[in-house]
Design a protein around this motif. Structure first.
Motif, short mmCIF file in Angstrom:
data_model
loop_
_atom_site.label_atom_id
_atom_site.label_comp_id
_atom_site.label_asym_id
_atom_site.label_seq_id
_atom_site.Cartn_x
_atom_site.Cartn_y
_atom_site.Cartn_z
N UNK A 65 0.85 -1.22 0.11
CA UNK A 65 -0.13 0.00 -0.02
C UNK A 65 0.96 1.20 0.00
N UNK A 66 0.11 2.35 -0.35
CA UNK A 66 1.04 3.47 -0.35
C UNK A 66 1.32 4.24 1.06
N UNK A 67 2.66 4.39 1.18
CA UNK A 67 2.60 5.01 2.69
C UNK A 67 1.98 6.23 3.01
N UNK A 68 1.92 6.97 2.13
CA UNK A 68 1.13 8.34 2.32
C UNK A 68 0.31 8.89 0.95
N UNK A 69 -0.40 9.94 1.10
CA UNK A 69 -1.19 10.50 0.00
C UNK A 69 -0.22 11.44 -0.84
N UNK A 70 -0.16 11.26 -2.12
CA UNK A 70 0.67 11.91 -2.87
C UNK A 70 0.95 11.35 -4.20
N UNK A 71 2.12 11.79 -4.99
CA UNK A 71 2.09 11.39 -6.31
C UNK A 71 3.13 10.41 -6.57
N UNK A 72 2.89 9.11 -7.11
CA UNK A 72 3.81 8.19 -7.22
C UNK A 72 4.78 8.19 -8.18
N UNK A 73 6.14 7.92 -7.63
CA UNK A 73 7.22 7.69 -8.80
C UNK A 73 7.83 6.30 -8.70
N UNK A 74 7.71 5.87 -9.79
CA UNK A 74 8.14 4.19 -9.95
C UNK A 74 9.90 4.40 -10.44
N UNK A 75 10.60 3.64 -9.42
CA UNK A 75 11.98 3.71 -10.01
C UNK A 75 12.49 2.37 -10.36
N UNK A 76 11.67 1.04 -10.07
CA UNK A 76 11.83 -0.23 -10.66
C UNK A 76 10.91 -0.83 -11.28
N UNK A 77 10.78 -1.04 -12.38
CA UNK A 77 9.77 -1.46 -13.52
C UNK A 77 9.31 -2.84 -12.88
N UNK A 78 7.95 -3.32 -13.32
CA UNK A 78 7.49 -4.56 -13.11
C UNK A 78 8.16 -5.78 -13.68
N UNK A 79 8.22 -7.05 -13.30
CA UNK A 79 9.03 -7.80 -13.82
C UNK A 79 10.62 -8.02 -13.21
N UNK A 80 11.00 -6.92 -12.54
CA UNK A 80 12.32 -6.93 -11.99
C UNK A 80 12.40 -7.62 -10.79
N UNK A 81 13.58 -8.45 -10.36
CA UNK A 81 13.80 -8.98 -9.23
C UNK A 81 14.39 -8.09 -8.02
#
Length: 397
Positions: free
Chosen positions: A49-65
């Motif tokens: 879950x999101x730790x807070x309300x705000x805007x998400x930034x993804x730094x590791x894409x789906x499929x990565x270990x």
């Protein structure tokens, strides 16, 4: 200041995970405690879950270990969204194609196939629990011959249509499936597995269900199933033959004086074995409710590593898929596993007369390093006696 999203601890011995999917896109606004991604470990799937309300930034894409504790994204409470909500985009794309009405229950894989193929989900026959439409149901519906104008099925073409798609597709093995493969190979390589068989007449158990099931379900809200009967019978047999409930720890034999029984559950992600605790202290209704609860969590992808650790004995029921006979593989460090199979009416001899009875083959796989053939055979006979005479379990005889 942005709040980091890290890979949480997922249980003892779990050191890495795979990002199965991000439920929200980078740049999208999220709410506090809203599920934003799904992590897959070798034991379970976890929603983060999101730790807070705000805007998400993804730094590791789906499929990565990723490693436990690794930073994979962040949420900026003061940021401004640059991407429209993903859910709205999905719904706009999916509605014109496939129909997934609110009253039709679909598994995640089935829902995606319906959306992509344009099927009417209401026309797909469901085979899953509580009317759930599965991926196999959709595939079967797609491969069925289309009805002709007069209502009869069109004859299948004499020559199959040539597929425009690739002859092969490749996809990474899931963390759970990879771990299952490792454990199965480990079991074969590290135990001296032997299997003994018997058969059980289910007439008395079926008569018991027919007589009391309606009142049982009305009072307890669950049906009286065979799994609770076999679970109670297993406890009786485990108490009579403690080595079957034991485990090896180096050069020591650990006798376990509790009865936490694993119940194998088939899910879309593979076979899982959630554990029902303290079965010896439960009645039939409590067992049925707990089996239903852990099986639902497993199929919904909400099972946790704690749900699948610490079992002393396992029961697997291949009969629900039509299996007539099999040799179950041990679930280390457990020393034994009971395999149930399909119920078939067969001709048997009772009191020197040939009669038709509902029969089931039972299989007990056991670690011969700890359990001798005599104990294994007698253990299986005790289960047979209890199931064929259920009153034995009521009076503990």
């Amino acid at each position: 200041m942005a709040i980091e999203i890290t890979v949480p601890s997922a249980g003892e011995s779990v050191t890495e995970a795979r990002i199965a999917r991000w439920m929200k896109k980078s740049g999208e606004a999220v709410k506090v405690d809203e599920p934003i991604l799904e992590l897959e470990t070798d034991k379970a799937s976890l929603e983060i879950a999101a730790p807070a309300a705000g805007v998400l930034t993804v730094t590791v894409e789906a499929g990565q270990i990723v490693k436990i504790g690794q930073v994979i994204g962040s949420v900026d409470p003061s940021g401004k969204a640059t991407v429209a909500p993903a859910q709205a985009t999905v719904e706009k794309k999916a509605d014109p194609k496939g129909e997934a009405k609110a009253d039709v229950k679909l598994s995640p894989a089935a829902r995606a196939m319906v959306a992509d193929s344009g099927l009417d989900a209401a026309k797909v026959s469901a085979s899953g629990p509580a009317g759930l439409v599965t991926k196999d149901d959709v595939l079967k519906h797609q491969s069925a011959p289309a009805p002709a104008a007069n209502g009869t099925a069109k004859p299948e073409p004499t020559r199959p249509a040539k597929s425009d798609g690739p002859r092969e597709t490749r996809q990474p093995m899931s963390m759970i499936r990879r771990r299952i493969a490792e454990r199965l190979l480990e079991s074969q390589n590290t135990t001296a597995t032997l299997t003994t068989f018997n058969e059980v007449d289910l007439s008395a158990a079926m008569d018991l269900r027919a007589k009391y099931n309606e009142k049982f379900e009305k009072k307890h809200g669950v049906k009286l199933g065979f799994m609770s009967i076999f679970a109670k019978a297993s406890v009786v047999a485990l108490k009579a033959f403690p080595l079957v409930n034991a485990r090896l720890d180096g050069g020591d034999v650990v006798l376990q004086n509790f009865y936490d029984i694993g119940m194998a559950v088939s899910t879309e992600k593979g076979l899982m074995v959630p554990v029902v605790r303290n079965v010896d202290a439960m009645g039939f209704a409590e067992i049925e409710k707990e089996i239903g609860a852990v099986a639902k969590r497993a199929r919904d992808g909400k099972i946790t590593p704690a749900d699948m650790t610490g079992g002393t004995f396992t029961i697997t029921n291949g009969g629900i898929f039509g299996s007539m006979l099999s040799t179950p593989i041990l679930n280390p460090p457990q020393a034994a596993i009971l395999g149930m199979h399909s119920i078939q009416k067969r001709a048997v001899v009772v009191n020197d007369e040939i009669v038709i009875r509902p029969m089931m083959y039972l299989a007990l796989s056991y670690d011969h390093r700890l359990i001798d053939g005599r104990e294994a055979v007698q253990f299986l006979v005790r289960i047979k006696e209890c199931v064929e005479s259920p009153e034995r379990m009521l009076f503990d005889i």
